[in-house]
Motif scaffolding. Structure first.
Motif: not given
Length: 342
Positions: A249-262, A303-307
């Motif tokens: 979950r933290p990587y999801f919110h940190n990922t550029p391609v998902y940042r517009e998603q809630t 490996d997206l989002g700072g993983i």
């Protein structure tokens, strides 16, 4: 495996790798992907922060030297802002270094700010992609090329060197997010059509794949059902689905391609993102055939989002051990001749 080489802090610890560490991590991931039995390592091209993948041919050449089997693919090469002559030269050279292992996914790029950095205009993106690929296609197939176009200086009697290895240009896929023109261009040349469905609902891509398949057949390249389709996606795997969701979950919110998603849950429901146990990843991936028909390539982003690297390497191992054998077995009745998973 598909990576876009984003350089972000780990949201769970705050630790941020250096550029040097992130670039070298891409090589480590490629080596582990080969060891785990993955078929493809694909590297996206970006020229803006927070990415480190501005020079795909350089990175893939290094990876070619430390691997022996895995297919080296771009995911994608920007056909709009790169000079087709340089693309022809660089990837023919890579062919000679890694015979039979070089492929390209071409894309327009979704960062408009990049275009003027290379003397181009974002509003010309569709036309640039068509014209530049028409030139690239000829450069790899004709010894001497005369060329006049709208977006680059003319060529007279030009020969791109080195020539493609054994006279066979690298296989090309046309990466698509939104444009019907991309589907048409892929079908016209009989090339692969790769849907870059990391963050857009899967429903969006069904008519694009249908268009590509129909036009592939109409252009005389074979039956629509045999058209060369590839599918992207992201996975995060743990043995227990609850652990996967909590950790990702933290990587999801940190990922550029998902940042517009809630909502992580909503994105998992509607897009190609899979977060859960190996069986959940298998079950969801197998549904892609219901949407897109039999297809030849499945790439997973891990490996997206700072993983961090250690976690990404674990993901490669879990994918290779628990997911890929089942996917290969379950899809063996489809287009097995060219099916590559990474």
């Amino acid at each position: 495996m598909l990576t876009i080489g984003d350089l972000l802090p780990d949201p769970r610890t705050g630790a941020r790798p250096s550029e040097n560490n992130r670039v070298r991590a891409l090589s480590a991931l490629a080596r582990r992907a080969e060891q785990a039995g993955l078929d493809v390592f694909a590297l996206g091209e970006h020229h803006n922060p927070p990415f480190v993948t501005s020079s795909g041919s350089t990175l893939l050449a290094y990876i070619a030297a430390v691997t022996s089997r895995i297919v080296l693919c771009t995911g994608s090469t920007l056909i709009t802002t790169n000079d087709p002559v340089r693309i022809a030269e660089e990837f023919a050279t890579l062919q000679h270094l890694a015979p039979g292992r070089v492929e390209l996914i071409l894309g327009r790029g979704n960062t408009e700010a990049v275009y003027p950095w290379f003397g181009k205009k974002a509003e010309d993106g569709v036309e640039l992609a068509a014209e530049n690929y028409a030139l690239l296609h000829r450069l790899w197939r004709e010894e001497e090329v005369d060329w006049d176009g709208r977006f680059r200086t003319p060529l007279r009697g030009f020969t791109s060197v080195p020539r493609p290895l054994d006279g066979s240009p690298p296989p090309v896929w046309h990466g698509c997010v939104r444009q019907t023109e991309t589907a048409e261009n892929a079908a016209r040349y009989g090339d692969g059509f790769f849907i870059s469905n990391l963050f857009i609902p899967m429903d969006h891509f069904e008519p694009l794949v249908e268009l590509y398949r129909r036009r592939y057949e109409e252009h005389g390249h074979g039956r629509a059902e045999d058209a060369v389709v590839g599918v992207g996606g992201q996975v995060f795997i743990r043995q227990r689905s609850q652990d996967a969701v909590e950790e990702f979950r933290p990587y999801f919110h940190n990922t550029p391609v998902y940042r517009e998603q809630t909502s992580l849950e909503r994105v998992v429901e509607t897009t190609a993102l899979s977060v859960g146990s190996p069986q959940q990843v298998i079950d969801k991936t197998l549904t892609f055939r219901e949407r897109y028909g039999d297809y030849r390539r499945q790439l997973f982003s891990l490996d997206l989002g700072g993983i961090p690297l250690d976690t990404a390497l674990e993901q490669v191992d879990l994918l290779g051990e628990h997911v890929l054998p089942v996917l290969r077995r379950e899809t063996a009745s489809g287009q097995t001749g060219a099916k590559l998973v990474g």
